[in-house]
Design an enzyme around this catalytic site. Structure first.
Site, short mmCIF file in Angstrom:
data_model
loop_
_atom_site.label_atom_id
_atom_site.label_comp_id
_atom_site.label_asym_id
_atom_site.label_seq_id
_atom_site.Cartn_x
_atom_site.Cartn_y
_atom_site.Cartn_z
N MET A 14 0.86 -1.20 0.00
CA MET A 14 0.00 0.00 0.00
C MET A 14 0.88 1.23 0.00
SD MET A 14 -3.26 -0.13 2.51
CE MET A 14 -2.40 -0.63 3.93
N HIS A 15 0.59 2.17 -0.89
CA HIS A 15 1.35 3.42 -0.84
C HIS A 15 0.56 4.62 -1.33
CE1 HIS A 15 1.73 2.62 -5.14
NE2 HIS A 15 2.05 3.88 -5.29
N ARG A 16 -0.66 4.41 -1.86
CA ARG A 16 -1.43 5.54 -2.41
C ARG A 16 -1.73 6.55 -1.30
NH1 ARG A 16 -1.01 5.63 -7.43
NH2 ARG A 16 -0.92 3.52 -8.20
#
Ligand code: UD1
Length: 393
Positions: free
Chosen positions: A232-234
Site C-alpha cells: 500500500m502506498h497511495r
C-alpha cells in the site's frame, strides 16, 4: 542513413520496468536490418524523484538499464515543486541534446513535467502506457495521465479500454497505437530468474531490522505454505489515519488470523505509520512480516508464491492478472479495468472502507488462481513501440 535521437525519461520506481525493455528494443533494432537504414541514438534521463537504493539503484542494476546520461537529482517535495524543478532541469537537457522524440512512461510527476517541457520546446512526445483513466481527479497520477496524453504525438496503449478513452477525448486515430503492456515484457524477461530465487531467503534478507520494528524478529513457518502479500502506498490510503488505521486492524484481525502476511513497506507508508499505535499493533502481530521495499525479481517471486495479493498498486494488479494471483485492489476505481474479474482477470475492486474490503476479501478467497493475458500482453510490446516510433518519424 536516417538517424533519430530519443530522450527517454524515468523518475520513480514503476518507470524502470517500463523503460528497460524499450531500451533493449532500441539496441536490437540498431543491430538488425532496420538499423542499417535507421539508427537510433538513445539518451536516458533520471529525474531522481525516487532516490533510495531500494527504490531506484537496485532496479537499474537488476533490469540492466544502461548508463544514465543525465541524473537530475530532484528528490522529494510537493507536487508543484517536483514538477517545476523537473521542468527547469529538463529544459536544459533538451537544449543540449535537441532530440527528435521525448519518450515518457506511466503517470508519475516526471511523465507530466517532461512531456510539457518537450512540447514547449517543439519536440515530439511518445507516451508509453497511454490512455489509462481512473476518472478520479483526486489522484495525482490521473492529472499526469490526462496532461501527458493531451500533449503526446504518439499514444502507445496497453489495451482496448485505453484506446476507447482516447477516442472519447477526441485523440486522432492515427496517433493511437495499441502495443500491449510493456510491463509484461519485463515480467517475461525476468520470470526465469525470479523462479530460481529462494522465498525464505528473500524474506530473511529483506526483513525490516529490529532497530526499526522495535520487536524481535518473528519466526516464519518452514516451509512458508500459504501467505498473503500486501502493498500500500497511495496517498488516498496511507496519508490519513482515519482510513489507514481500520485497514491495518482488518489486516491484523482478519487476514493475519488466517495465514502469514508479508508486506514490503513503501517509504511513504512507513513514514506515516512509524510511531503510531497501528505501527505498534502491526509489529507485535506474530503473523505479520514487514519487509523493506524489495527488488523487481524478489517481488515477482513473492507474487508467484502468494495465495492472495492485497494492493493499491496498478503495476501489481497487472502482474497478478498475468500470473493469476487473486488480487484485492484497495481502491475505489482502477485505470486498469482489463485486470478485473468481470473482464477476465483476477482482481476485485474493494475501495478503502473495511466493510466493503471484508466482503470483497470473502469473494476473493473463493477465486481460484487463473492467469489471463489480454491481447498483446506477450512480451513484445517494446518491439512494437520502436517500430511505430520509426514509422511516425
Ligand atoms: C510515486 C508516484 C506513484 C507511484 C509511486 C511508486 C507520482 C505522483 N506518484 O508515488 O504514481 O505509484 O511513486 O512508488 O509521481 N521517498 C523516499 N525514498 C525514495 C522516494 C521517496 O523516502 O526513494 C519518500 C519521499 O520522501 C516521500 C514519499 O516517499 O515522502 C513519497 O514519495 P513521492 O515521490 O512523493 O511519491 P510516491 O508516493 O512514491
Amino acid at each position: 542513413m536516417k538517424t533519430l535521437k530519443f530522450v527517454s525519461v524515468v523518475g520513480a520506481r514503476p518507470n524502470f520496468m517500463k523503460i528497460a525493455p524499450f531500451l533493449r528494443a532500441i539496441r536490437n533494432s540498431n543491430e538488425s536490418e532496420v538499423g542499417k537504414s535507421c539508427r537510433i541514438e538513445s539518451i536516458l534521463v533520471h529525474t531522481g524523484q525516487h532516490y533510495d537504493d531500494r527504490m531506484s539503484k537496485t532496479f537499474l542494476e537488476t533490469l540492466q538499464i544502461p548508463k544514465i546520461d543525465y541524473s537530475m537529482g530532484i528528490g522529494s517535495g510537493s507536487h508543484a515543486w517536483q514538477v517545476g524543478q523537473t521542468m527547469i532541469e529538463f529544459e536544459k537537457i533538451l537544449e543540449a541534446e535537441k532530440p527528435d522524440w521525448v519518450v515518457v512512461v506511466g503517470d508519475v510527476n516526471a511523465t507530466c513535467a517532461c512531456s510539457i517541457t518537450a512540447k514547449k520546446a517543439g519536440i515530439k512526445v511518445a507516451h508509453i502506457e497511454s490512455g489509462l483513466r481512473s476518472f478520479d481527479l483526486g489522484m495525482p497520477e490521473e492529472i499526469n495521465r490526462m496532461v501527458t496524453d493531451r500533449l503526446s504525438d504518439l499514444l502507445l496503449t496497453t489495451d482496448e479500454f485505453a484506446d476507447k478513452n482516447l477516442r472519447r477525448e477526441g485523440v486522432r486515430e492515427e496517433s493511437i497505437v495499441q502495443v500491449g503492456n510493456i510491463m509484461i515484457d519485463t515480467l517475461e524477461h525476468e520470470l526465469k530468474a525470479a523462479r530460481e530465487l529462494s522465498l525464505s531467503e528473500i524474506i530473511q534478507e529483506n526483513y525490516l531490522s529490529t532497530e526499526i520494528t522495535g520487536v524481535p524478529r518473528k519466526e516464519l513457518p518452514q516451509p512458508m505454505g500459504e501467505y498473503c502479500l500486501i502493498t500500500m502506498h497511495r496517498p488516498s490510503n496511507v496519508d490519513s489515519p482515519e482510513i489507514l488505521d481500520p485497514i491495518i486492524d482488518f489486516i491484523i484481525d482478519e487476514v493475519a488470523a488466517e495465514f502469514p502476511v508479508i508486506m514490503p513497506l513503501h517509504p511513504r507508508t512507513r513514514k506515516n505509520l512509524q510511531g503510531t499505535s497501528s505501527w505498534g499493533k502491526l509489529m507485535s502481530c506474530a503473523n505479520f512480516h514487514p519487509l523493506e521495499p524489495v527488488g523487481y525479481r524478489e517481488m515477482l517471486k513473492l507474487n508467484l508464491e502468494a495465495s492472495v495479493m492485497l494492493t493499491d498498486s496498478g503495476g501489481l494488479q497487472e502482474e497478478c492478472c498475468v500470473l493469476g494471483t487473486p488480487c484485492l485492489t484497495l481502491r475505489e476505481n482502477t485505470e486498469r479495468p482489463v485486470t478485473l474479474v468481470e473482464n477476465g482477470g483476477v482482481s476485485i475492486l474493494a475501495g478503502n472502507q473495511v466493510d466493503r474490503i471484508r466482503m470483497a476479501y470473502q469473494e476473493l478467497r473463493k477465486i481460484a488462481p487463473k492467469p489471463y493475458r489480454p491481447k498483446h500482453w506477450d512480451g513484445k510490446s517494446a518491439e512494437r513501440i520502436v517500430q511505430s516510433m520509426i514509422q511516425a518519424s
